[in-house]
Scaffold this motif. Structure first.
Motif, short mmCIF file in Angstrom:
data_model
loop_
_atom_site.label_atom_id
_atom_site.label_comp_id
_atom_site.label_asym_id
_atom_site.label_seq_id
_atom_site.Cartn_x
_atom_site.Cartn_y
_atom_site.Cartn_z
N VAL A 1 13.67 -9.50 14.49
CA VAL A 1 12.22 -9.40 14.31
C VAL A 1 11.91 -8.62 13.04
N GLY A 2 12.73 -7.59 12.79
CA GLY A 2 12.51 -6.80 11.57
C GLY A 2 12.68 -7.63 10.32
N ARG A 3 13.71 -8.47 10.31
CA ARG A 3 13.90 -9.35 9.15
C ARG A 3 12.73 -10.33 9.02
N LEU A 4 12.30 -10.83 10.18
CA LEU A 4 11.17 -11.75 10.15
C LEU A 4 9.93 -11.05 9.63
N SER A 5 9.63 -9.86 10.20
CA SER A 5 8.43 -9.14 9.78
C SER A 5 8.52 -8.71 8.33
N GLY A 6 9.75 -8.28 7.91
CA GLY A 6 9.90 -7.89 6.51
C GLY A 6 9.74 -9.08 5.58
N GLY A 7 10.25 -10.25 6.05
CA GLY A 7 10.14 -11.42 5.19
C GLY A 7 8.72 -11.89 4.98
N ILE A 8 7.91 -11.77 6.04
CA ILE A 8 6.53 -12.25 5.91
C ILE A 8 5.58 -11.14 5.45
N ALA A 9 6.08 -9.87 5.42
CA ALA A 9 5.20 -8.75 5.09
C ALA A 9 4.56 -8.93 3.72
N HIS A 10 5.37 -9.40 2.75
CA HIS A 10 4.85 -9.53 1.39
C HIS A 10 3.66 -10.47 1.33
N ASP A 11 3.85 -11.71 1.79
CA ASP A 11 2.76 -12.69 1.71
C ASP A 11 1.62 -12.30 2.64
N PHE A 12 1.96 -11.80 3.84
CA PHE A 12 0.92 -11.44 4.79
C PHE A 12 0.08 -10.28 4.27
N ASN A 13 0.72 -9.29 3.69
CA ASN A 13 -0.02 -8.15 3.15
C ASN A 13 -0.85 -8.55 1.94
N LEU B 1 -1.80 -5.37 -15.78
CA LEU B 1 -1.70 -5.75 -14.38
C LEU B 1 -0.76 -6.94 -14.25
N VAL B 2 0.32 -6.77 -13.46
CA VAL B 2 1.30 -7.85 -13.28
C VAL B 2 1.43 -8.11 -11.78
N GLU B 3 1.00 -9.30 -11.35
CA GLU B 3 1.03 -9.68 -9.93
C GLU B 3 1.19 -11.19 -9.84
N ASP B 4 2.22 -11.65 -9.08
CA ASP B 4 2.49 -13.08 -9.01
C ASP B 4 1.54 -13.80 -8.06
N ALA B 5 0.89 -13.10 -7.12
CA ALA B 5 -0.07 -13.73 -6.22
C ALA B 5 -1.44 -13.74 -6.91
N GLU B 6 -1.91 -14.93 -7.29
CA GLU B 6 -3.12 -15.03 -8.09
C GLU B 6 -4.35 -14.45 -7.41
N PRO B 7 -4.59 -14.72 -6.09
CA PRO B 7 -5.80 -14.14 -5.48
C PRO B 7 -5.80 -12.61 -5.52
N LEU B 8 -4.67 -12.01 -5.27
CA LEU B 8 -4.60 -10.55 -5.29
C LEU B 8 -4.71 -10.03 -6.71
N MET C 1 3.50 -1.59 -6.89
CA MET C 1 2.87 -1.98 -5.63
C MET C 1 3.74 -3.06 -4.99
N SER C 2 3.78 -3.04 -3.64
CA SER C 2 4.64 -4.00 -2.96
C SER C 2 4.14 -4.22 -1.55
N GLY C 3 4.35 -5.42 -1.07
CA GLY C 3 4.06 -5.76 0.31
C GLY C 3 5.33 -5.85 1.14
N TYR C 4 6.49 -5.58 0.53
CA TYR C 4 7.77 -5.62 1.24
C TYR C 4 8.06 -4.27 1.88
N THR C 5 9.00 -4.30 2.84
CA THR C 5 9.44 -3.05 3.48
C THR C 5 10.53 -2.42 2.63
N ASP C 6 10.90 -1.21 3.02
CA ASP C 6 11.92 -0.47 2.27
C ASP C 6 13.22 -1.24 2.16
N SER C 7 13.62 -1.91 3.25
CA SER C 7 14.91 -2.60 3.22
C SER C 7 14.93 -3.71 2.19
N PHE C 8 13.76 -4.25 1.83
CA PHE C 8 13.70 -5.32 0.85
C PHE C 8 13.65 -4.79 -0.58
#
Length: 755
Positions: free
Chosen positions: A361-373, A614-621, A689-696
């Motif tokens: 679950v942690g890998r799943l949550s960490g994997g989606i944390a970036h896009d979800f955040n 400002l450098v961010e690959d997600a255009e809306p953000l 700035m990051s939406g990933y967890t520490d492990s990522f």
């Protein structure tokens, strides 16, 4: 010692007897000749004496009637001589008869001593040999001469010598020695085992004078006995020293044989104590399971790896894996079983499964944390922008607020997922649990309701712990909410703190714990309680006993994750209908408590005019962050990745005061980008700035000391205040503000979870 000695063989025995007879006859003939000579001498002397007494007697005058006419003196003298000769002959006959008896007895003794299997010896009180039978040479290889020239203790094994001396002294004192065994050196150097018995020979006045010792060579018997003992003790040692429990029982549950490992496994003392316990009623957790197991045993003559539940003497339940076979004889049917305690292994397996679930679950949550955040950041950010154009109190403004609250709850849920999977960023500080619980005291009654009585039992001398205050508050709140749900009709809830010492005994009974000094936080309720099956799953993610749509199953999983991430341990004690106790153990430290200053920070403007890349690959953000920055007066250069950022920096002719960059991007990451831009902009500040967890992101080098990192999603005021703080850092000559001690400087999310 007798002068007649021959070899202890049949030929030697015959020669010895012939020599003895010849010597005897020679002595006897010699004695008879001496006695005959003595008689003759006496007769001659008598005749001479008679002629002296009768000088006038002429031979012609002697006739046949002369003897009666001889003088009385002569007749008396002749009578004495005759009596003396008769006595002498009688004495010789008696001496000859006695000698013959002695010779016969000596022959008998010689035959016995020469042919006896036992070794016969006579020694004086000092141990000097007086006599040794010929069997010494036959059994031990020593001749009579060799034995005469040595002490009786010389050939005895050094380890046995003192014991033999003590036995000899006892024989001297009591008259009869006790049988004993000792080792005697053979002439060839090997050791023989002799079984010895001693008796005392006393003199005429009753004092000990000699010692008769009868030895028997029992070496072969002792070797056979040792071999038999080894053959018998080998199975006993295998059973006695086996690491697994071994027992034999009949189908009624009567134990017939148990080994020490089984006694230890079940917590019983002497063997008879366990043998008195019935297997079905006293050891099996459920008697029906014993019958079911017996049926399985009877169906299969050999059985393997059957797991059953047993109970120890102290009432604790254990899981046992059994293997064995059935035995049938004329007296009945029996089972012989090897039993292995796999309780700890099963607990570890459950913990491993839980860890695997959390990791998955942690890998799943960490994997989606970036896009979800990123999505949550866009939603919350644009809602804040929309709220600026709306009038408070209008329905549309309230709708926007509800959307923002929903976004904040989504942020809270994401953080909860990361917490129980132990991937959330912690900001540990030195804190006192009493202070933390006391600060929450006013809020907790609103969580538990009026029908639940709250009691605080706080030990005033507890030590300090190092933990994330927000996460420990989350632990307390989740445990309190869990306790409230267990008491739907009201009850009593107690929060207790105390110092605790976990020893080796505790760690053995609680796998996963580590011995040491801790501060305990206990939450106790008087609710419905839990059975063992429920207790085994309560910390698993998404496991819940609540009804549909009444729980996510993340509350206790979050508690477990936070406690483990804080290097602590959590245990639960509960019985059905008797409530539950959750004990949280956090490592105790000796560092002093740091009391933060109560002075309010000076107001700080968030506006500016500096240039920010400002450098961010997600255009809306990226568009949202650009909007925030430009509305606050900053000049903004934007880029979707590292390559575009380098191009934008090269084309810009002025200074770049701050680089605001995502950590993980296509191409080069944010840390490498900052290093490449630093030579052309040495005074440039960097905010990651990051939406990933520490492990990522740990491998990207942005969690080191002195690095500024902002976690997504964030509010506009948090972003602006952090940027202003970094830009004004050199002006006010202050160090970067660390929110985690030696941990990375983290700005925080700025989003408060809805409780």
């Amino acid at each position: 010692m007798s002068p007649f000695i021959a070899q202890g063989t049949p030929a030697g025995n015959s020669a010895s007897q012939q020599t003895l007879s010849m010597n005897f006859r020679k002595v006897e003939r010699h004695e008879w000749w001496l006695w005959s000579a003595a008689v003759s001498v006496t007769l001659v002397l008598t005749a001479g004496l008679a002629s002296f007494l009768l000088p006038g007697l002429r031979a012609s005058q002697i006739d046949q009637t002369i003897f009666p006419l001889l003088p009385e003196v002569v007749r008396a003298l002749l009578g004495l001589v005759l009596i003396f000769n008769i006595y002498t002959l009688y004495q010789q006959l008696q001496i000859s008869r006695i000698r013959r008896n002695l010779v016969q007895r000596e022959e008998l003794f010689r035959l016995i001593s020469e042919n006896a299997a036992d070794l016969i010896a006579v020694v004086d009180l000092n141990g000097n040999r007086i006599y040794n039978s010929l069997s010494y040479e036959r059994v031990l290889g020593y001749s009579a001469e060799e034995l005469r020239n040595s002490s009786s203790f010389e050939q005895i094994h050094p380890e046995d010598r003192e014991r033999v001396k003590a036995g000899a002294e006892e024989a001297h004192r009591t008259g009869v020695g006790h049988p004993m065994e000792y080792r005697f050196r053979h002439k060839n150097g090997t050791w023989r085992v002799l079984e010895s018995t001693a008796s005392v020979i006393r003199n005429s006045i009753g004092e000990p004078e000699k010692l008769v010792i009868v030895n028997r060579d029992v070496t072969e018997r002792r070797l056979a006995e040792d071999a038999l003992q080894r053959s018998e003790s080998s199975p006993r040692s295998v059973i006695g020293d086996a690491p697994y429990g071994i027992f034999k029982a009949n189908l009624a549950g009567k134990l017939l044989l148990v080994n020490p490992a089984l006694e230890k496994m079940l917590g019983y003392g002497p063997r008879d104590e366990l043998l008195a316990v019935n297997l079905a009623t006293g050891i099996y957790r459920h008697s029906a399971e014993h019958q079911k197991t017996n049926n399985l045993f009877l169906q299969n003559q050999h059985f393997k790896d059957i797991e059953v539940e047993w109970k120890r003497k102290d009432g604790a339940f254990i899981t046992v894996r059994c293997s064995g076979w059935t035995v049938k004889d004329e007296s009945g049917t029996y089972i012989e079983v090897f039993a292995e305690d796999v309780t700890e292994r099963r607990v570890l397996e459950r913990q491993l499964r839980m860890a695997q679930k959390m990791e998955a679950v942690g890998r799943l949550s960490g994997g989606i944390a970036h896009d979800f955040n990123n999505l949550l950041g866009v939603i919350i950010g644009y809602i804040q922008v929309i709220k600026r154009s709306l009038v408070p109190g209008q329905p549309t403004y309230e709708y926007a607020e509800e959307i923002e609250k929903a976004g904040q709850r989504a942020v809270s849920l994401t953080r909860q997922l990361l917490a129980f999977s132990r991937q959330q960023v912690l900001e540990p500080v030195i804190l006192n649990l009493n202070t933390l619980v006391t600060d929450m005291e006013k809020m907790l009654p609103r969580l538990i309701g009026e029908d639940v009585q709250l009691n605080l039992v706080l030990d005033p001398i507890i030590g300090q712990v190092k933990a994330d205050p927000g996460q420990i508050e989350q632990v307390v709140m989740n445990l309190v909410v869990n306790a409230r749900d267990a008491m739907p009709d009201g009850g009593k809830l107690t929060i207790q703190t105390a110092n605790a010492e976990l020893d080796a005994a505790f760690t053995r009974e609680h796998p996963g714990s580590v011995a040491g000094r801790y501060v305990m936080l206990a939450v106790t309720d008087t609710g419905a309680g839990m059975d063992p099956e429920t207790q085994a799953q309560i910390f698993e993610p998404f496991f819940t006993t609540k009804g549909r749509d009444k729980g996510t199953g993340l509350g206790l999983a979050t508690v477990y994750g936070v406690v483990k991430q804080s290097n602590g341990y959590i245990a639960v004690e509960s019985e059905k209908g008797k409530g539950a106790i959750f004990n949280v153990y956090l490592p105790r430290i000796e560092q002093p408590l740091v009391i933060p200053s109560n002075s309010a920070p000076e107001p700080m403007t968030v506006r500016g005019s500096e240039t920010i890349l400002l450098v961010e690959d997600a255009e809306p953000l990226r568009m949202l962050a650009q909007l925030f920055l430009e509305e606050n007066g900053y000049h903004v250069l934007t880029a979707a990745n590292g390559a575009e950022a380098q191009l934008a920096a090269a084309q810009h002719t002025g200074l770049i005061h701050l680089l605001l960059t995502d950590v993980v991007m296509p191409g080069i990451n944010g840390r490498v980008l900052a290093e490449r831009l630093a030579p052309q902009n040495p005074a440039m500040k960097v905010l990651y700035m990051s939406g990933y967890t520490d492990s990522f992101i740990a491998g990207h080098g942005v969690l080191e000391d002195g690095i500024h990192l902002l976690y997504k999603p964030f509010k506009e005021e948090v972003l602006m205040r952090k940027i202003r703080e970094l830009l004004d850092e050199d002006k006010e000559t202050r160090e970067p503000r660390s929110l985690a001690g030696t941990e990375p400087v983290v700005a925080g999310s700025g989003v408060t979870s809805e409780k």
